[in-house]
Write an enzyme that holds these catalytic residues in place. Structure first.
Site, PDB file in Angstrom:
ATOM      1  CB  THR A 256       6.204 -12.102   6.451  1.00 23.96           C
ATOM      2  OG1 THR A 256       6.423 -11.916   5.046  1.00 23.96           O
ATOM      3  CG2 THR A 256       5.946 -13.580   6.726  1.00 23.96           C
TER       4      THR A 256
ATOM      5  CB  SER B 294      -0.835  -8.553   1.442  1.00 28.32           C
ATOM      6  OG  SER B 294      -1.683  -9.394   2.194  1.00 28.32           O
ATOM      7  N   GLY B 295       1.087  -6.218   3.415  1.00 32.84           N
ATOM      8  CA  GLY B 295       1.106  -5.246   4.513  1.00 32.84           C
ATOM      9  C   GLY B 295      -0.168  -4.449   4.693  1.00 32.84           C
TER      10      GLY B 295
ATOM     11  CB  THR C 231       9.202  -9.103   5.338  1.00 35.24           C
ATOM     12  OG1 THR C 231       8.851  -8.029   4.495  1.00 35.24           O
ATOM     13  CG2 THR C 231       9.121  -8.654   6.787  1.00 35.24           C
TER      14      THR C 231
ATOM     15  NE  ARG D  38       3.256  -0.782   1.122  1.00 31.61           N
ATOM     16  CZ  ARG D  38       3.716  -1.883   1.695  1.00 31.61           C
ATOM     17  NH1 ARG D  38       4.983  -1.985   2.012  1.00 31.61           N
ATOM     18  NH2 ARG D  38       2.912  -2.882   1.980  1.00 31.61           N
ATOM     19  CB  VAL D  39       4.786   2.971   5.782  1.00 36.38           C
ATOM     20  CG1 VAL D  39       5.281   2.183   6.989  1.00 36.38           C
ATOM     21  CG2 VAL D  39       5.675   4.186   5.546  1.00 36.38           C
ATOM     22  N   GLY D  40       4.428  -0.290   5.028  1.00 37.73           N
ATOM     23  CA  GLY D  40       3.641  -1.491   5.299  1.00 37.73           C
ATOM     24  C   GLY D  40       3.458  -1.731   6.786  1.00 37.73           C
ATOM     25  CG  ASP D  41       2.759  -5.777   7.904  1.00 38.87           C
ATOM     26  OD1 ASP D  41       3.297  -5.592   6.787  1.00 38.87           O
ATOM     27  OD2 ASP D  41       2.821  -6.867   8.507  1.00 38.87           O
TER      28      ASP D  41
HETATM   29  N1  ASP Z   1       4.670  -7.039   5.111  1.00 42.80           N
HETATM   30  C1  ASP Z   1       5.659  -6.384   4.296  1.00 42.80           C
HETATM   31  C2  ASP Z   1       5.148  -5.063   3.795  1.00 42.80           C
HETATM   32  O1  ASP Z   1       3.987  -4.974   3.468  1.00 42.80           O
HETATM   33  C3  ASP Z   1       6.081  -7.179   3.127  1.00 42.80           C
HETATM   34  C4  ASP Z   1       6.572  -8.553   3.421  1.00 42.80           C
HETATM   35  O2  ASP Z   1       6.156  -9.190   4.361  1.00 42.80           O
HETATM   36  O3  ASP Z   1       7.430  -9.008   2.640  1.00 42.80           O
HETATM   37  O4  ASP Z   1       5.924  -4.124   3.668  1.00 42.80           O
END
Ligand code: ASP
Length: 309
Positions: free
Chosen positions: A227, A229-230, A176, A204-207
């Site tokens: 960046t 673990s979302g 990311t 799925r959507v992350g942070d």
């Molecule tokens: N934080 C991002 C997500 O969970 C992944 C990443 O940082 O690479 O989508």
């Protein structure tokens, strides 16, 4: 005199010295340097922090090395679904997009949501319609194809597992991307862009596109891009947590960022890092993983391009 500063990241994870060939490492460093210099140049010209973070993230999205834009990871359906966000610390205006496909520069679409719509967050089909109205460049699947990313996906396709780009095997790429900046007027901004997790499904959507979780900016406190673990970063409301510690406990940028990454998010089980600036141009770049692709530059002499601890 006002300090101008910028910091960027290209993801955090199991980045251990000696794991990459010297040539690949040089490619990463060059890509980080290029994005850093482009953003910093705009700040030197007196452009806004928003301009600078967008420009730096565009360059990182255009590189195949990072998990954003061109280098985005594959979903379970062998497609790409990207997320991005941007926020301006002076006005608290923000824009975000999620579950978009084919858009060359998701961060610019997020910026258009901020500047040219009444909304903050657009997703999926609707976000794509908005992108077409705003004449965003749409690339075909071949543009986003990358052999290594495809191999990462082949290893886990047809299984229930999904993989953070960070925690995969040591020969894998990470990434990311994000940028934070402080401009000549003491205004700050943050931008973040990602392809998410390999083999993700169910929308799925992350942070990264979530204001307050993966991205936040407020002139009174800080601008942050995360960046990691979302799922954990969402639950920890990480970017806003740094801002809250500064606002309510009067912690410095350095202390607030460090406590969130090395204590609060770790306690939840989250791994990753963040980059942050405040309106005085101070920079913090903590991470609790082995490494984080990162770079920073400021008018008071800071200049750094680093990968490992
Ligand atoms: N934080 C991002 C997500 O969970 C992944 C990443 O940082 O690479 O989508």
């Amino acid at each position: 005199m006002q300090t101008i500063s910028i910091a960027i990241h290209g993801g955090a994870g199991t980045l251990v010295k000696g794991m990459m060939t010297p040539q690949l490492e040089a490619e990463y460093r060059a890509a980080l340097q290029k994005a850093l210099d482009a953003g910093y140049k705009l700040l030197e010209e007196g452009k806004s922090a928003v301009e600078a973070v967008e420009k730096a993230v565009i360059l990182l999205e255009d590189s195949h090395l990072f998990n954003a834009g061109k280098g985005s990871v594959f979903t379970a359906d062998e497609t790409h679904e990207m997320d991005a966000s941007i926020m301006e610390g002076k006005t608290l205006n923000a824009g975000a997009v999620s579950l978009i496909t084919g858009i060359k520069n998701p961060v610019s679409l997020a910026r258009d949501v901020m500047d040219k719509s009444e909304h903050v967050f657009l997703a999926g089909e609707g976000a794509m319609q908005f992108a077409k109205l705003q004449n965003h460049t749409i690339e075909d699947e071949a543009y986003f194809y990358d052999e290594l990313r495809h191999n990462q996906w082949l290893e886990i396709k047809d299984t229930d597992s999904f993989q953070l780009d960070h925690s995969v095997k040591k020969d894998s790429k990470f990434g990311t991307v994000g940028a934070v900046a402080c401009d000549i007027n003491g205004n700050i901004a943050a931008a973040t862009s990602t392809g998410g997790m390999t083999n993700k499904r169910f929308g799925r959507v992350g942070d990264s596109p979530m204001i307050g979780a993966g991205n936040y900016a407020n002139n009174e406190t800080c601008a942050v891009s995360c960046t990691g673990s979302g799922e954990y970063f969402i639950r920890g409301v990480v970017a806003y947590d740094v801002s809250c510690l500064m606002e309510h406990k009067e912690y410095s940028l350095e202390k607030a960022s460090d406590i969130v990454i090395n204590e609060r998010i770790l306690k939840l089980g989250g791994d990753g890092g963040l980059i942050a600036v405040d309106a005085k141009g101070n920079i913090a770049m903590p991470f609790n993983t082995e490494g984080m692709y990162r770079a920073s530059k400021s008018s008071n002499g800071v200049e750094e391009v680093s990968i490992y601890k």
